[in-house]
Design a protein around this motif. Structure first.
Motif, PDB file in Angstrom:
ATOM      1  N   ALA A 191       0.847  -1.201   0.000  1.00 28.77           N
ATOM      2  CA  ALA A 191       0.000   0.000   0.000  1.00 28.77           C
ATOM      3  C   ALA A 191       0.878   1.245   0.000  1.00 28.77           C
ATOM      4  O   ALA A 191       1.879   1.311   0.707  1.00 28.77           O
ATOM      5  CB  ALA A 191      -0.910   0.000   1.218  1.00 28.77           C
ATOM      6  N   TRP A 192       0.509   2.226  -0.789  1.00 27.99           N
ATOM      7  CA  TRP A 192       1.274   3.465  -0.874  1.00 27.99           C
ATOM      8  C   TRP A 192       0.784   4.506   0.133  1.00 27.99           C
ATOM      9  O   TRP A 192       1.510   5.423   0.469  1.00 27.99           O
ATOM     10  CB  TRP A 192       1.184   4.044  -2.288  1.00 27.99           C
ATOM     11  N   PHE A 193      -0.482   4.379   0.583  1.00 24.83           N
ATOM     12  CA  PHE A 193      -1.070   5.394   1.447  1.00 24.83           C
ATOM     13  C   PHE A 193      -1.749   4.761   2.651  1.00 24.83           C
ATOM     14  O   PHE A 193      -2.134   3.591   2.606  1.00 24.83           O
ATOM     15  CB  PHE A 193      -2.111   6.218   0.679  1.00 24.83           C
ATOM     16  N   PRO A 194      -1.927   5.536   3.731  1.00 29.18           N
ATOM     17  CA  PRO A 194      -2.687   5.033   4.889  1.00 29.18           C
ATOM     18  C   PRO A 194      -4.138   4.760   4.503  1.00 29.18           C
ATOM     19  O   PRO A 194      -4.644   5.273   3.508  1.00 29.18           O
ATOM     20  CB  PRO A 194      -2.603   6.194   5.900  1.00 29.18           C
ATOM     21  N   GLU A 195      -4.832   3.987   5.322  1.00 28.55           N
ATOM     22  CA  GLU A 195      -6.207   3.590   5.052  1.00 28.55           C
ATOM     23  C   GLU A 195      -7.139   4.789   4.938  1.00 28.55           C
ATOM     24  O   GLU A 195      -8.111   4.765   4.182  1.00 28.55           O
ATOM     25  CB  GLU A 195      -6.704   2.645   6.144  1.00 28.55           C
ATOM     26  N   ARG A 196      -6.850   5.879   5.684  1.00 26.55           N
ATOM     27  CA  ARG A 196      -7.768   7.026   5.644  1.00 26.55           C
ATOM     28  C   ARG A 196      -7.823   7.646   4.244  1.00 26.55           C
ATOM     29  O   ARG A 196      -8.860   8.172   3.833  1.00 26.55           O
ATOM     30  CB  ARG A 196      -7.349   8.076   6.688  1.00 26.55           C
ATOM     31  N   ILE A 197      -6.717   7.592   3.513  1.00 26.46           N
ATOM     32  CA  ILE A 197      -6.722   8.123   2.154  1.00 26.46           C
ATOM     33  C   ILE A 197      -7.438   7.156   1.219  1.00 26.46           C
ATOM     34  O   ILE A 197      -8.259   7.559   0.391  1.00 26.46           O
ATOM     35  CB  ILE A 197      -5.289   8.398   1.671  1.00 26.46           C
ATOM     36  N   SER A 198      -7.154   5.873   1.359  1.00 31.59           N
ATOM     37  CA  SER A 198      -7.844   4.871   0.537  1.00 31.59           C
ATOM     38  C   SER A 198      -9.344   4.918   0.785  1.00 31.59           C
ATOM     39  O   SER A 198     -10.151   4.772  -0.142  1.00 31.59           O
ATOM     40  CB  SER A 198      -7.306   3.475   0.854  1.00 31.59           C
ATOM     41  N   GLY A 199      -9.735   5.151   2.047  1.00 31.93           N
ATOM     42  CA  GLY A 199     -11.153   5.245   2.383  1.00 31.93           C
ATOM     43  C   GLY A 199     -11.819   6.431   1.722  1.00 31.93           C
ATOM     44  O   GLY A 199     -12.955   6.343   1.241  1.00 31.93           O
ATOM     45  N   THR A 200     -11.122   7.559   1.678  1.00 34.77           N
ATOM     46  CA  THR A 200     -11.659   8.752   1.016  1.00 34.77           C
ATOM     47  C   THR A 200     -11.843   8.502  -0.477  1.00 34.77           C
ATOM     48  O   THR A 200     -12.850   8.898  -1.073  1.00 34.77           O
ATOM     49  CB  THR A 200     -10.715   9.947   1.231  1.00 34.77           C
ATOM     50  N   GLU A 248       4.879  10.139  -7.752  1.00 39.53           N
ATOM     51  CA  GLU A 248       4.632   9.064  -6.790  1.00 39.53           C
ATOM     52  C   GLU A 248       3.240   9.176  -6.177  1.00 39.53           C
ATOM     53  O   GLU A 248       2.566   8.162  -5.960  1.00 39.53           O
ATOM     54  CB  GLU A 248       5.704   9.088  -5.695  1.00 39.53           C
ATOM     55  N   THR A 249       2.803  10.398  -5.907  1.00 38.51           N
ATOM     56  CA  THR A 249       1.443  10.584  -5.365  1.00 38.51           C
ATOM     57  C   THR A 249       0.397  10.140  -6.372  1.00 38.51           C
ATOM     58  O   THR A 249      -0.555   9.421  -6.037  1.00 38.51           O
ATOM     59  CB  THR A 249       1.212  12.055  -4.980  1.00 38.51           C
ATOM     60  N   ALA A 250       0.569  10.540  -7.625  1.00 35.50           N
ATOM     61  CA  ALA A 250      -0.385  10.160  -8.668  1.00 35.50           C
ATOM     62  C   ALA A 250      -0.407   8.649  -8.863  1.00 35.50           C
ATOM     63  O   ALA A 250      -1.467   8.047  -9.041  1.00 35.50           O
ATOM     64  CB  ALA A 250      -0.021  10.859  -9.976  1.00 35.50           C
ATOM     65  N   ILE A 251       0.757   8.031  -8.810  1.00 32.44           N
ATOM     66  CA  ILE A 251       0.843   6.573  -8.950  1.00 32.44           C
ATOM     67  C   ILE A 251       0.159   5.895  -7.769  1.00 32.44           C
ATOM     68  O   ILE A 251      -0.613   4.942  -7.940  1.00 32.44           O
ATOM     69  CB  ILE A 251       2.318   6.136  -9.042  1.00 32.44           C
ATOM     70  N   SER A 268      -6.996   6.714 -13.071  1.00 32.58           N
ATOM     71  CA  SER A 268      -6.110   6.204 -14.123  1.00 32.58           C
ATOM     72  C   SER A 268      -4.971   7.196 -14.325  1.00 32.58           C
ATOM     73  O   SER A 268      -5.177   8.298 -14.829  1.00 32.58           O
ATOM     74  CB  SER A 268      -6.881   5.994 -15.427  1.00 32.58           C
ATOM     75  N   THR A 269      -3.784   6.799 -13.904  1.00 36.74           N
ATOM     76  CA  THR A 269      -2.634   7.703 -13.911  1.00 36.74           C
ATOM     77  C   THR A 269      -1.706   7.412 -15.084  1.00 36.74           C
ATOM     78  O   THR A 269      -1.386   6.261 -15.367  1.00 36.74           O
ATOM     79  CB  THR A 269      -1.848   7.571 -12.597  1.00 36.74           C
ATOM     80  N   GLU A 270      -1.280   8.477 -15.741  1.00 35.34           N
ATOM     81  CA  GLU A 270      -0.282   8.374 -16.805  1.00 35.34           C
ATOM     82  C   GLU A 270       0.883   9.299 -16.473  1.00 35.34           C
ATOM     83  O   GLU A 270       0.698  10.492 -16.220  1.00 35.34           O
ATOM     84  CB  GLU A 270      -0.879   8.769 -18.166  1.00 35.34           C
ATOM     85  N   ILE A 271       2.086   8.729 -16.447  1.00 32.18           N
ATOM     86  CA  ILE A 271       3.304   9.508 -16.234  1.00 32.18           C
ATOM     87  C   ILE A 271       3.926   9.771 -17.604  1.00 32.18           C
ATOM     88  O   ILE A 271       4.240   8.837 -18.341  1.00 32.18           O
ATOM     89  CB  ILE A 271       4.299   8.741 -15.335  1.00 32.18           C
ATOM     90  N   ILE A 272       4.086  11.037 -17.943  1.00 34.72           N
ATOM     91  CA  ILE A 272       4.514  11.424 -19.295  1.00 34.72           C
ATOM     92  C   ILE A 272       5.847  12.171 -19.239  1.00 34.72           C
ATOM     93  O   ILE A 272       5.978  13.167 -18.517  1.00 34.72           O
ATOM     94  CB  ILE A 272       3.457  12.319 -19.959  1.00 34.72           C
ATOM     95  N   VAL A 273       6.821  11.697 -20.002  1.00 31.93           N
ATOM     96  CA  VAL A 273       8.104  12.414 -20.118  1.00 31.93           C
ATOM     97  C   VAL A 273       7.883  13.557 -21.104  1.00 31.93           C
ATOM     98  O   VAL A 273       7.740  13.344 -22.313  1.00 31.93           O
ATOM     99  CB  VAL A 273       9.218  11.472 -20.601  1.00 31.93           C
TER     100      VAL A 273
END
Length: 240
Positions: free
Chosen positions: A113-122, A148-151, A161-166
């Motif tokens: 998991a990248w984030f705490p549960e409170r963020i996933s819950g939101t 990293e936040t967007a991912i 749906s996240t896209e990382i663009i160079v």
């Protein structure tokens, strides 16, 4: 041929891949100078981690696949989990973008998991898909935390749906979006932010992009549920 240093980064990053991860590469022969190296990197990833299911498609010939994954530019690499969470990387894979790609593969395989549960819950309050694009430079250290936040949000909820663009690889996109400062983050079709974006601002922009803030409707904080002029009220921003 890939540099030995690149191959070493790939091997070291993917030493413990024990769960399946899908890697979809969308490439093309016409006018895409960096496509062959992208395919080489994808094959090196497959060699380092046999559990990675590698699929390589042509943007023109395999139009059904490009539409299925919402791919609009080449080269693009989609990392997808078994339950449909996905992150797309568009452009040259080196430095920051390569490290992020490998980190996503390792994270999905490990179920991290990248984030705490409170963020996933939101994020569970989202009801429709919200595309997020982060434009960056591969040597931009300030771009990495935004990407990293967007991912992390995409891995937390498949409606993001996240896209990382160079950015340098797509000058026409830079011109269309009138980008002056990187990183540059686009939420949905119209909303954007330049420079650093905090986690709380990211979440607020996601809900704004979903158009939940309608005129004449009592807006409530998506975290605490209290009436608020913003989707994430000032008291809750400190908690996210």
């Amino acid at each position: 041929m890939l540099k030995e240093s690149t191959l070493q980064i790939i091997r070291e990053s993917l030493t413990n891949i024990n769960q399946p991860v899908r890697l979809v590469v969308m490439t093309g022969e016409k006018g895409c100078e960096i496509c062959p190296e992208t395919v080489e990197i994808a094959r090196a990833i497959k060699a380092a981690a046999p559990k990675v299911a590698l699929e390589i498609y042509d943007f023109t010939m395999d139009r059904d696949k490009s539409e299925e994954y919402g791919i609009k530019r080449i080269p693009s690499v989609v990392v997808e989990s078994q339950d449909g969470r996905a992150v797309t990387f568009s452009g040259s894979l080196e430095d920051i973008s390569l490290v992020l790609l490998l980190d996503v593969i390792a994270s999905i395989a490990a179920g991290r998991a990248w984030f705490p549960e409170r963020i996933s819950g939101t994020l569970k309050l989202l009801t429709s898909e919200v595309p997020v694009q982060v434009l960056l430079e591969n040597d931009c250290s300030l771009c990495r935390p935004v990407a990293e936040t967007a991912i992390g949000l995409a891995l937390a909820n498949k409606l993001v749906s996240t896209e990382i663009i160079v950015a340098d690889d797509y000058p026409e996109l830079l011109s269309t979006l009138k980008v002056k400062i990187l990183p540059f983050t686009v939420f949905g079709k119209q909303l954007s932010l330049e420079g650093h974006v905090s986690e709380s601002s990211f979440i607020e922009m996601l809900f704004r992009a979903e158009r939940q803030k309608a005129a004449g409707v009592v807006v409530r904080c998506v975290v605490c549920g209290q009436p608020s002029p913003e989707l994430v009220c000032s008291s809750c921003k400190a908690k996210i």
